[in-house]
Enzyme design. Structure first.
Site, PDB file in Angstrom:
ATOM      1  N   TYR A 168      38.789  41.527  36.013  1.00 14.42           N
ATOM      2  CA  TYR A 168      37.331  41.742  36.013  1.00 14.42           C
ATOM      3  C   TYR A 168      36.993  43.133  35.488  1.00 14.42           C
ATOM      4  O   TYR A 168      36.144  43.289  34.597  1.00 14.42           O
ATOM      5  CB  TYR A 168      36.780  41.571  37.428  1.00 14.42           C
ATOM      6  CG  TYR A 168      35.282  41.761  37.514  1.00 14.42           C
ATOM      7  CD1 TYR A 168      34.415  40.705  37.206  1.00 14.42           C
ATOM      8  CD2 TYR A 168      34.725  42.974  37.900  1.00 14.42           C
ATOM      9  CE1 TYR A 168      33.038  40.881  37.272  1.00 14.42           C
ATOM     10  CE2 TYR A 168      33.362  43.151  37.969  1.00 14.42           C
ATOM     11  CZ  TYR A 168      32.519  42.106  37.658  1.00 14.42           C
ATOM     12  OH  TYR A 168      31.157  42.282  37.718  1.00 14.42           O
ATOM     13  N   LYS A 172      34.946  44.184  31.916  1.00 12.32           N
ATOM     14  CA  LYS A 172      33.696  44.948  31.848  1.00 12.32           C
ATOM     15  C   LYS A 172      33.863  46.201  30.993  1.00 12.32           C
ATOM     16  O   LYS A 172      32.922  46.629  30.311  1.00 12.32           O
ATOM     17  CB  LYS A 172      33.215  45.302  33.253  1.00 12.32           C
ATOM     18  CG  LYS A 172      32.783  44.082  34.067  1.00 12.32           C
ATOM     19  CD  LYS A 172      31.693  43.265  33.372  1.00 12.32           C
ATOM     20  CE  LYS A 172      31.161  42.140  34.242  1.00 12.32           C
ATOM     21  NZ  LYS A 172      30.090  41.355  33.578  1.00 12.32           N
TER      22      LYS A 172
END
Length: 245
Positions: A168, A172
């Site tokens: 994750y 990003k």
């Protein structure tokens, strides 16, 4: 007359949480907002609730990981509206197992995370860019996270130093890097692309364990979506505060 009433916006991943609230706040500002979701029935259901509040909201089916679905959505927007003024890339997933070390996360989790959080975001942006270029001054907002900050991940004592969910987090970071690339391409136009941190928001993604309400979580996206001509291009911010890459 409200300058926003002629604007058309589209928000991905908008059938719950920050996405739905982003749609609500854009519509409250007078923007005709397309509420996009993977399942048309769900998108319609949520859109009807917002319409009942008197808001200019329209449901649209869009699975950001499906090329045919993206193409169909683009064609629908082109046919109905002829252009797009605002694209908020809000859809995202978190699949990391927080009980495991960074090196122990499955490659499958990495692939699925990047498929949605990075490749789908790029695909949706590329597909809608011709319609965005039809706008006098388009705004693209990529919803990132403070967890994408490489600077803070490398800084002992930072708010995120001990929060390593690598697939994750790195997805990003990639969103932030992509934003910088596209901002460069758009630098000599009236269009702008920026990336935002919504805050640590109480959502389904974190089991409601966030620190700020969903209403606050949508504000950074809405601010960047409604930027005037003097606003930044290629920034990474939270409620207007510049964040470290």
């Amino acid at each position: 007359m409200n300058a926003n009433t002629n604007k058309i916006a589209l928000v991905t991943g908008a059938t719950r949480g920050i996405g739905t609230e982003t749609v609500r706040q854009l519509a409250q500002a007078g923007v005709h907002t397309l509420l996009a979701g993977r399942k048309r029935d769900t998108a319609v259901e949520v859109a009807l609730k917002l319409q009942a509040e008197g808001l200019p909201v329209e449901a649209i089916e869009l699975d950001v990981t499906d090329e045919a679905s993206i193409a169909a959505a683009v064609e629908q927007v082109r046919t109905r509206h002829g252009h797009l003024d605002i694209l908020v890339n809000n859809a995202g997933i978190l699949l990391d197992d927080i009980s495991k070390a960074p090196s122990q996360q499955s490659l499958e989790a990495w692939r699925r995370t990047f498929d949605t959080n990075v490749f789908a975001l790029v695909a949706v942006t590329q597909a809608f860019l011709p319609l965005l270029r039809e706008s006098a001054a388009a705004r693209i907002v990529n919803v990132s996270s403070l967890l994408g900050s490489v600077t803070l991940h490398s800084q002992p004592g930072s708010p995120i130093y001990d929060f390593k969910v690598p697939a994750y987090n790195v997805s990003k970071s990639a969103v932030n890097a992509w934003t910088a690339q596209l901002a460069y391409e758009l630098r000599d136009t009236a269009h702008k692309v920026n990336t935002v941190h919504p805050g640590y928001v109480k959502t389904d993604m974190n089991g409601g364990e966030g620190e700020v309400e969903v209403s606050v979580g949508a504000q950074s996206s809405v601010q960047m979506a409604l930027l005037d001509a003097d606003g930044p291009n290629g920034s990474f911010t939270y409620l207007g505060e510049v964040l470290p890459w």
